[in-house]
Scaffold this active site. Structure first.
Site, PDB file in Angstrom:
ATOM      1  N   LYS A  34       6.220 -72.843 -18.761  1.00 56.65           N
ATOM      2  CA  LYS A  34       4.496 -72.713 -17.338  1.00 56.65           C
ATOM      3  C   LYS A  34       4.510 -71.973 -17.356  1.00 56.65           C
ATOM      4  O   LYS A  34       3.528 -71.224 -17.311  1.00 56.65           O
ATOM      5  CB  LYS A  34       4.331 -74.198 -16.413  1.00 56.65           C
ATOM      6  CG  LYS A  34       4.992 -75.723 -16.937  1.00 56.65           C
ATOM      7  CD  LYS A  34       5.248 -76.196 -15.755  1.00 56.65           C
ATOM      8  CE  LYS A  34       6.403 -76.239 -15.417  1.00 56.65           C
ATOM      9  NZ  LYS A  34       7.488 -76.164 -15.970  1.00 56.65           N
ATOM     10  N   ARG A  75       3.299 -82.640  -8.539  1.00 58.43           N
ATOM     11  CA  ARG A  75       4.900 -82.339  -8.938  1.00 58.43           C
ATOM     12  C   ARG A  75       5.157 -83.930  -8.174  1.00 58.43           C
ATOM     13  O   ARG A  75       6.097 -84.499  -8.445  1.00 58.43           O
ATOM     14  CB  ARG A  75       5.455 -81.324  -8.352  1.00 58.43           C
ATOM     15  CG  ARG A  75       6.737 -81.092  -9.482  1.00 58.43           C
ATOM     16  CD  ARG A  75       6.838 -79.585  -8.605  1.00 58.43           C
ATOM     17  NE  ARG A  75       7.711 -79.611  -9.213  1.00 58.43           N
ATOM     18  CZ  ARG A  75       8.914 -78.125  -9.979  1.00 58.43           C
ATOM     19  NH1 ARG A  75       7.131 -77.181  -9.762  1.00 58.43           N
ATOM     20  NH2 ARG A  75       9.314 -77.517 -10.649  1.00 58.43           N
ATOM     21  N   ARG A 120      17.172 -68.170 -19.111  1.00 63.84           N
ATOM     22  CA  ARG A 120      16.190 -67.575 -18.701  1.00 63.84           C
ATOM     23  C   ARG A 120      17.470 -66.016 -17.864  1.00 63.84           C
ATOM     24  O   ARG A 120      18.174 -66.237 -17.028  1.00 63.84           O
ATOM     25  CB  ARG A 120      15.627 -68.028 -18.109  1.00 63.84           C
ATOM     26  CG  ARG A 120      14.423 -67.321 -16.906  1.00 63.84           C
ATOM     27  CD  ARG A 120      13.366 -68.623 -16.442  1.00 63.84           C
ATOM     28  NE  ARG A 120      14.000 -69.285 -15.662  1.00 63.84           N
ATOM     29  CZ  ARG A 120      13.265 -70.449 -15.008  1.00 63.84           C
ATOM     30  NH1 ARG A 120      12.091 -70.167 -15.636  1.00 63.84           N
ATOM     31  NH2 ARG A 120      14.018 -71.232 -14.534  1.00 63.84           N
ATOM     32  N   ARG A 124      18.136 -66.508 -12.049  1.00 61.43           N
ATOM     33  CA  ARG A 124      17.633 -67.913 -11.210  1.00 61.43           C
ATOM     34  C   ARG A 124      18.900 -68.745 -10.836  1.00 61.43           C
ATOM     35  O   ARG A 124      19.478 -69.580 -11.334  1.00 61.43           O
ATOM     36  CB  ARG A 124      16.968 -68.400 -11.117  1.00 61.43           C
ATOM     37  CG  ARG A 124      15.727 -68.363 -10.459  1.00 61.43           C
ATOM     38  CD  ARG A 124      14.246 -69.002 -10.986  1.00 61.43           C
ATOM     39  NE  ARG A 124      13.885 -69.892 -10.818  1.00 61.43           N
ATOM     40  CZ  ARG A 124      13.093 -71.147 -11.312  1.00 61.43           C
ATOM     41  NH1 ARG A 124      11.893 -70.351 -11.688  1.00 61.43           N
ATOM     42  NH2 ARG A 124      12.763 -72.138 -10.935  1.00 61.43           N
ATOM     43  N   ARG A 166      17.429 -80.789 -11.555  1.00 65.54           N
ATOM     44  CA  ARG A 166      15.915 -79.923 -12.156  1.00 65.54           C
ATOM     45  C   ARG A 166      15.196 -81.263 -13.191  1.00 65.54           C
ATOM     46  O   ARG A 166      14.376 -82.066 -12.395  1.00 65.54           O
ATOM     47  CB  ARG A 166      15.386 -79.159 -11.759  1.00 65.54           C
ATOM     48  CG  ARG A 166      16.366 -78.425 -10.669  1.00 65.54           C
ATOM     49  CD  ARG A 166      16.408 -76.768 -11.034  1.00 65.54           C
ATOM     50  NE  ARG A 166      15.166 -76.257 -12.259  1.00 65.54           N
ATOM     51  CZ  ARG A 166      14.623 -74.904 -12.660  1.00 65.54           C
ATOM     52  NH1 ARG A 166      16.479 -74.850 -12.812  1.00 65.54           N
ATOM     53  NH2 ARG A 166      14.257 -74.517 -13.077  1.00 65.54           N
TER      54      ARG A 166
HETATM   55  P1  AP5 Z   1       9.336 -70.922 -18.216  1.00 64.20           P
HETATM   56  O1  AP5 Z   1       7.583 -70.557 -18.632  1.00 64.20           O
HETATM   57  O2  AP5 Z   1       9.980 -69.564 -16.718  1.00 64.20           O
HETATM   58  O3  AP5 Z   1       9.425 -72.270 -17.697  1.00 64.20           O
HETATM   59  P2  AP5 Z   1       8.832 -72.532 -16.221  1.00 64.20           P
HETATM   60  O4  AP5 Z   1       8.311 -73.952 -17.226  1.00 64.20           O
HETATM   61  O5  AP5 Z   1       7.370 -72.179 -15.610  1.00 64.20           O
HETATM   62  O6  AP5 Z   1      10.284 -73.401 -16.230  1.00 64.20           O
HETATM   63  P3  AP5 Z   1      10.741 -72.715 -14.123  1.00 64.20           P
HETATM   64  O7  AP5 Z   1      12.097 -73.249 -14.386  1.00 64.20           O
HETATM   65  O8  AP5 Z   1       9.902 -71.629 -13.614  1.00 64.20           O
HETATM   66  O9  AP5 Z   1       9.833 -74.658 -13.260  1.00 64.20           O
HETATM   67  P4  AP5 Z   1      10.423 -74.777 -12.323  1.00 64.20           P
HETATM   68  O10 AP5 Z   1       9.772 -76.476 -12.463  1.00 64.20           O
HETATM   69  O11 AP5 Z   1      11.907 -75.621 -12.518  1.00 64.20           O
HETATM   70  O12 AP5 Z   1      10.590 -74.197 -11.515  1.00 64.20           O
HETATM   71  P5  AP5 Z   1       9.252 -74.006 -10.429  1.00 64.20           P
HETATM   72  O13 AP5 Z   1       9.842 -72.531 -10.252  1.00 64.20           O
HETATM   73  O14 AP5 Z   1       8.180 -74.491 -10.015  1.00 64.20           O
HETATM   74  O15 AP5 Z   1      10.562 -70.833 -19.160  1.00 64.20           O
HETATM   75  C1  AP5 Z   1      11.662 -70.203 -19.084  1.00 64.20           C
HETATM   76  C2  AP5 Z   1      12.534 -69.882 -20.259  1.00 64.20           C
HETATM   77  O16 AP5 Z   1      12.356 -70.205 -21.797  1.00 64.20           O
HETATM   78  C3  AP5 Z   1      12.598 -68.144 -20.204  1.00 64.20           C
HETATM   79  O17 AP5 Z   1      13.531 -67.598 -19.999  1.00 64.20           O
HETATM   80  C4  AP5 Z   1      11.083 -67.897 -20.983  1.00 64.20           C
HETATM   81  O18 AP5 Z   1      11.037 -66.467 -22.031  1.00 64.20           O
HETATM   82  C5  AP5 Z   1      12.147 -68.753 -21.896  1.00 64.20           C
HETATM   83  N1  AP5 Z   1      11.083 -69.633 -23.703  1.00 64.20           N
HETATM   84  C6  AP5 Z   1       9.030 -69.503 -22.942  1.00 64.20           C
HETATM   85  N2  AP5 Z   1       8.577 -70.519 -23.456  1.00 64.20           N
HETATM   86  C7  AP5 Z   1       9.317 -70.282 -24.271  1.00 64.20           C
HETATM   87  C8  AP5 Z   1       9.589 -70.046 -25.816  1.00 64.20           C
HETATM   88  N3  AP5 Z   1       8.101 -70.727 -26.743  1.00 64.20           N
HETATM   89  N4  AP5 Z   1      10.022 -70.499 -27.130  1.00 64.20           N
HETATM   90  C9  AP5 Z   1      11.196 -69.561 -26.308  1.00 64.20           C
HETATM   91  N5  AP5 Z   1      11.522 -69.812 -25.264  1.00 64.20           N
HETATM   92  C10 AP5 Z   1      10.619 -69.951 -24.541  1.00 64.20           C
HETATM   93  O19 AP5 Z   1      10.451 -74.698  -9.277  1.00 64.20           O
HETATM   94  C11 AP5 Z   1      11.791 -74.372  -8.345  1.00 64.20           C
HETATM   95  C12 AP5 Z   1      12.118 -74.920  -7.365  1.00 64.20           C
HETATM   96  O20 AP5 Z   1      11.036 -75.026  -6.052  1.00 64.20           O
HETATM   97  C13 AP5 Z   1      12.414 -76.999  -7.998  1.00 64.20           C
HETATM   98  O21 AP5 Z   1      12.900 -77.452  -7.844  1.00 64.20           O
HETATM   99  C14 AP5 Z   1      11.829 -77.013  -5.826  1.00 64.20           C
HETATM  100  O22 AP5 Z   1      12.823 -77.444  -5.747  1.00 64.20           O
HETATM  101  C15 AP5 Z   1      10.245 -76.443  -5.694  1.00 64.20           C
HETATM  102  N6  AP5 Z   1       9.065 -77.045  -5.825  1.00 64.20           N
HETATM  103  C16 AP5 Z   1       8.345 -75.567  -6.730  1.00 64.20           C
HETATM  104  N7  AP5 Z   1       6.989 -76.330  -6.965  1.00 64.20           N
HETATM  105  C17 AP5 Z   1       7.648 -77.533  -6.119  1.00 64.20           C
HETATM  106  C18 AP5 Z   1       6.231 -78.272  -5.961  1.00 64.20           C
HETATM  107  N8  AP5 Z   1       5.168 -78.641  -5.496  1.00 64.20           N
HETATM  108  N9  AP5 Z   1       6.669 -79.592  -4.732  1.00 64.20           N
HETATM  109  C19 AP5 Z   1       8.303 -79.863  -4.135  1.00 64.20           C
HETATM  110  N10 AP5 Z   1       9.218 -78.485  -4.519  1.00 64.20           N
HETATM  111  C20 AP5 Z   1       8.329 -77.419  -5.493  1.00 64.20           C
END
Ligand code: AP5
Length: 220
Positions: free
Chosen positions: A13, A88, A127, A160, A171
């Site tokens: 994403k 979410r 990552r 991270r 997660r």
């Molecule tokens: P990346 O693009 O970083 O993936 P992402 O989908 O953004 O994954 P996240 O881990 O950031 O999502 P998340 O939802 O768990 O974390 P968030 O920060 O929101 O890609 C991942 C890797 O793959 C990278 O290395 C990239 O280079 C590689 N890649 C990408 N595309 C590729 C492809 N096509 N092919 C190969 N490689 C590829 O949340 C973190 C924490 O915050 C949560 O656990 C929770 O505690 C809290 N939180 C956040 N939002 C909320 C909410 N709305 N409600 C409650 N708690 C929340």
């Protein structure tokens, strides 16, 4: 245009959000990034959310939605927002509808990044992020020219803390229990756009931009 990017952790994403931002100029609102910034700046919010981020649990809806409401009231969100990682839960989805309605806006589409669990685990485990400019890398799929060093600003790359095996599993399980239901909800509302995100980054970008072209032309 107001968009939601939906999908499990590691679906790509954040990576695709940058491409959408370049093309459409939408403001990228990532709740994960906002929480991590609060943590890094040691704000009161940061202290409140630390335990949730460390354990891979969701931050309570009230705290999350209050933070989003404050963020989207900023002037840079007036022209359209891309919500990454929000909503979410069913409660957050309802809250987002309310926030948009209050601002005289609506949700135009929900882009769902469909990946297998294996792909998500592999992506999260490899990552790396730049300490200096936050550019994202992957040790295998998007490696920097020099291991551990950012191509853009020569900053140090780090992993991270919630990208360790145990927290990744938690997660993904939380996603299955609390977030996956939103796919059906948004499909029923005819807002869902599904992208096969198991492919290489450039292929996913091409599919995402093609879908958005259709959406922006449809006036939905
Ligand atoms: P990346 O693009 O970083 O993936 P992402 O989908 O953004 O994954 P996240 O881990 O950031 O999502 P998340 O939802 O768990 O974390 P968030 O920060 O929101 O890609 C991942 C890797 O793959 C990278 O290395 C990239 O280079 C590689 N890649 C990408 N595309 C590729 C492809 N096509 N092919 C190969 N490689 C590829 O949340 C973190 C924490 O915050 C949560 O656990 C929770 O505690 C809290 N939180 C956040 N939002 C909320 C909410 N709305 N409600 C409650 N708690 C929340």
């Amino acid at each position: 245009m107001n968009l939601v990017l939906l999908g499990p952790p590691g679906a790509g994403k954040g990576t695709q959000a940058k491409k959408i931002q370049e093309r459409y100029g939408l403001t990228h609102v990532s709740t994960g990034d906002l929480f991590r910034a609060a943590l890094a700046n040691q704000t009161a919010l940061g202290r409140q959310v630390k335990k949730y981020l460390d354990s891979g649990q969701l931050v309570p809806d009230e705290l999350t939605t209050a933070m989003v409401a404050e963020r989207i009231a900023q002037p840079d969100c007036a022209g359209g927002v891309m919500f990454d990682g929000y909503p979410r839960t069913v409660g957050q989805a309802k809250a987002l509808d309310g926030l948009l309605l209050k601002a005289g806006k609506k949700l135009d589409g929900v882009m769902y990044f469909d990946v297998t669990e294996e792909t998500a685990i592999e992506r999260l485990s490899g990552r790396r992020i730049c300490k200096g400019c936050s550019a994202g890398y992957h040790v295998k799929y998007m490696p920097p020219a020099k291991p551990g060093v950012c191509d853009r600003c020569a900053g140090e790359l780090y992993q991270r803390s919630d990208d360790k095996a145990e927290t990744i599993r938690e997660r993904l399980s939380v996603y299955g229990r609390q977030t996956e239901a939103l796919i059906g909800e948004y499909r029923a509302r005819r807002l869902l756009i599904t992208v096969d995100a198991n492919r290489a980054p450039d292929e996913v970008t091409a599919a995402v931009l093609k879908a958005l072209e259709k959406l922006s032309g449809s006036g939905r």
